[in-house]
Enzyme design. Structure first.
Site, PDB file in Angstrom:
ATOM      1  N   LYS A 158     -13.174   2.008  -1.590  1.00 28.05           N
ATOM      2  CA  LYS A 158     -14.064   2.419  -0.490  1.00 28.05           C
ATOM      3  C   LYS A 158     -15.200   3.275  -1.051  1.00 28.05           C
ATOM      4  CE  LYS A 158     -10.968   2.620   3.598  1.00 28.05           C
ATOM      5  NZ  LYS A 158     -10.460   3.452   4.688  1.00 28.05           N
ATOM      6  N   HIS A 182       7.742 -26.520   0.265  1.00 25.09           N
ATOM      7  CA  HIS A 182       7.048 -27.591  -0.440  1.00 25.09           C
ATOM      8  C   HIS A 182       5.892 -27.040  -1.264  1.00 25.09           C
ATOM      9  CE1 HIS A 182       9.342 -30.679   1.713  1.00 25.09           C
ATOM     10  NE2 HIS A 182       9.386 -29.750   2.646  1.00 25.09           N
ATOM     11  N   GLU A 228       0.826  -1.206   0.000  1.00 31.87           N
ATOM     12  CA  GLU A 228       0.000   0.000   0.000  1.00 31.87           C
ATOM     13  C   GLU A 228       0.865   1.262   0.000  1.00 31.87           C
ATOM     14  OE1 GLU A 228      -3.922  -0.901   2.096  1.00 31.87           O
ATOM     15  OE2 GLU A 228      -3.287   0.918   3.090  1.00 31.87           O
TER      16      GLU A 228
HETATM   17  O1  PA5 Z   1      -3.011   1.930   5.875  1.00 31.41           O
HETATM   18  C1  PA5 Z   1      -4.133   2.421   5.779  1.00 31.41           C
HETATM   19  O2  PA5 Z   1      -4.336   3.616   5.996  1.00 31.41           O
HETATM   20  C2  PA5 Z   1      -5.340   1.575   5.420  1.00 31.41           C
HETATM   21  O3  PA5 Z   1      -5.000   0.283   5.060  1.00 31.41           O
HETATM   22  C3  PA5 Z   1      -6.289   1.535   6.592  1.00 31.41           C
HETATM   23  O4  PA5 Z   1      -5.651   0.979   7.713  1.00 31.41           O
HETATM   24  C4  PA5 Z   1      -7.559   0.737   6.294  1.00 31.41           C
HETATM   25  O5  PA5 Z   1      -8.129   1.152   5.082  1.00 31.41           O
HETATM   26  C5  PA5 Z   1      -8.574   0.938   7.419  1.00 31.41           C
HETATM   27  O6  PA5 Z   1      -8.853   2.295   7.580  1.00 31.41           O
HETATM   28  P1  PA5 Z   1      -9.531   2.860   8.883  1.00 31.41           P
HETATM   29  O7  PA5 Z   1      -8.599   2.742  10.016  1.00 31.41           O
HETATM   30  O8  PA5 Z   1      -9.848   4.292   8.578  1.00 31.41           O
HETATM   31  O9  PA5 Z   1     -10.773   2.057   9.093  1.00 31.41           O
END
Ligand code: PA5
Length: 476
Positions: free
Chosen positions: A445, A331, A302
């Protein structure tokens, strides 16, 4: 473990061995020469300066978490003590950065069968981390929980994530119908102090609340209340975790990549990407570290997977993170890693001293191909298999390096988490991308909000309705 002296800390230093990234060991075609690394010295220095100058600023509040949470740690520790007295189950409702850290730390630092232990042996509540909205999973969870003895921790920084808020709606409705005014005693919110709906809901309902600093993004949040509360509830020494992170921070104070473990691995990954190594395999040789690989995959994927760089140039940057487990995946995946395309960097995580030992029993005397195992231990076997795999990949000219933990404890896990966070920040700086946003995640989202008819997302809904319709010819 919280009063740690410097000799002990030094004995717990995690080490990065990148011999097998170098041409002397891997061959000239795939490996890097010292000269090549040295000529990229300014890339490393610029990344180091960029990260150092931005410490604590913008979305880099995570760099300061080892140092600025005394009051918060006190509150977490007291709350955790109270929870351990009152409850048998602690359930995290969260997803992505709000779930992967707690899962990884639970697996690393608790008994590997924690939830199956008796209450007396556990000494802490069972932990469940619900990071999906599969209805079967929710129904299964509800069928095993005694709600009287359960506390839920809803964790969402934005306070708007559909998955987490759906779970919250379902659970709090059940709690209200069961406990009426006392329902709030079964719910703790971890969220942004100023933004989003969860904080408003939490205040209105009177929930105990912990805050996620604005400057700390989801995937960098394990060392703030997101991860520290579940860890403390489990009895993990969260001060030692933070000290481990601070120790790693200290180890990474040099702009000379040869003296900075996170910087040298960032540089090697960056140069590998330039050579077309588009896959980063994270392969711990320890079940306790299995979910560290999952946490890493989110952090790396990410943070670095970005379409445009900071100058607006289209770059489609990133390296696909893949999780593997030694020896299990020897494996399953190693065949591909040894003989498939030259598109990977494989990172092994080794543990020198396991917390338990099991001897391989004597037996099968008439079968030398089996009895050669006798008299050895399982830790000898797992570590020999790691060395053997390292050797096999190296002789096949496959780039690999090894991170070694002297042992798995709260301090070394703090070191490891902070090391990966710094490595990611340095690599993002080298790629000149915004490491801390996630426009790709927001896209999904927003489309979900549109499909569910959320106000303000009418245009996205229209766009989705106007997208080409699927052809039945292509479905069989
Ligand atoms: O790293 C990030 O910002 C995202 O992966 C969030 O952790 C994830 O989308 C969840 O978001 P939130 O904490 O707003 O629910």
């Amino acid at each position: 473990m919280s009063k740690l002296n410097s000799d002990w800390k030094n004995s717990m230093q995690i080490k990065i061995d990148y011999n097998n990234m170098m041409s002397e060991f891997i061959g000239a075609e795939q490996g890097f020469t010292e000269k090549e690394l040295y000529s990229a010295k300014s890339v490393a220095e610029n990344a180091f300066n960029n990260v150092s100058e931005n410490r604590g600023k913008g979305m880099m509040g995570w760099t300061e978490l080892p140092y600025n949470q005394n009051e918060i740690v006190k509150d977490i520790t007291e709350t955790a003590k109270d929870i351990r007295k009152k409850f048998d189950n602690f359930v995290v409702l969260g997803i992505g950065g709000s779930a992967l850290g707690p899962i990884a730390v639970f697996q690393a630092l608790c008994h590997l069968r924690h939830n199956e232990l008796s209450k007396k042996a556990r000494k802490a509540p069972k932990l469940y981390v619900e990071d999906n909205v599969d209805p079967e999973r929710m129904a299964a969870l509800l069928s095993v929980l005694d709600l009287e003895k359960t506390v839920f921790n809803v964790v969402t920084k934005s306070g708007a994530t559909s998955e987490t808020m759906s779970q919250y709606l379902i659970i709090f409705d059940i709690l209200k119908s069961k406990f009426g005014d006392k329902a709030k005693e079964h719910m703790i919110a971890t969220t942004s102090e100023n933004k989003g709906n969860l904080i408003k809901i939490a205040k209105a309902e009177g929930f105990k609340t912990f805050y996620i600093p604005e400057s700390v993004g989801g995937r960098f949040s394990e060392l703030c209340p997101v991860g520290l509360l579940p860890a403390a509830v489990l009895g993990i020494d969260i001060k030692a975790m933070l000290k481990g992170a601070a120790y790693m921070d200290k180890l990474c104070k040099s702009k000379d990549y040869r003296k900075n473990p996170a910087l040298v691995s960032a540089l090697l990954q960056y140069l590998s990407m330039k050579k077309g190594k588009n896959i980063s395999v994270m392969m711990p040789y320890a079940d306790s570290l299995k979910y560290i690989a999952d946490w890493y995959c989110q952090l790396w994927g990410e943070s670095l997977g970005k379409a445009v760089d900071k100058d607006g140039k289209t770059v489609f940057a990133g390296q696909t993170p893949v999780k593997a487990l030694g020896v299990t995946d020897q494996h399953s995946q190693i065949q591909l890693y040894r003989e498939g395309p030259f598109d990977k960097v494989i990172t092994f995580i080794a543990v020198e001293k396991f917390r338990a030992e099991v001897e391989i029993s004597e037996g099968c005397k008439d079968f030398p191909d089996v009895s050669f195992l006798c008299g050895h231990t399982l830790s000898e076997l797992i570590n020999s298999e790691r060395k053997a795999t390292e050797y096999a990949l190296t002789t096949a000219q496959r780039l690999n390096y090894t991170i070694t933990l002297p042992e798995v404890n709260a301090f070394t896990i703090g070191e490891l988490l902070y090391y990966f966070e710094l490595e990611t920040a340095y690599t993002g700086a080298m790629l000149n991308i915004d490491t801390f946003n996630q426009p790709g995640v927001e896209g999904g989202k927003n489309a979900t909000y549109a499909l569910f008819g959320r106000k303000g997302y009418e245009n996205t809904k229209k766009e989705m309705d106007n997208a080409p319709k699927k052809k039945s010819e292509y479905i069989c």
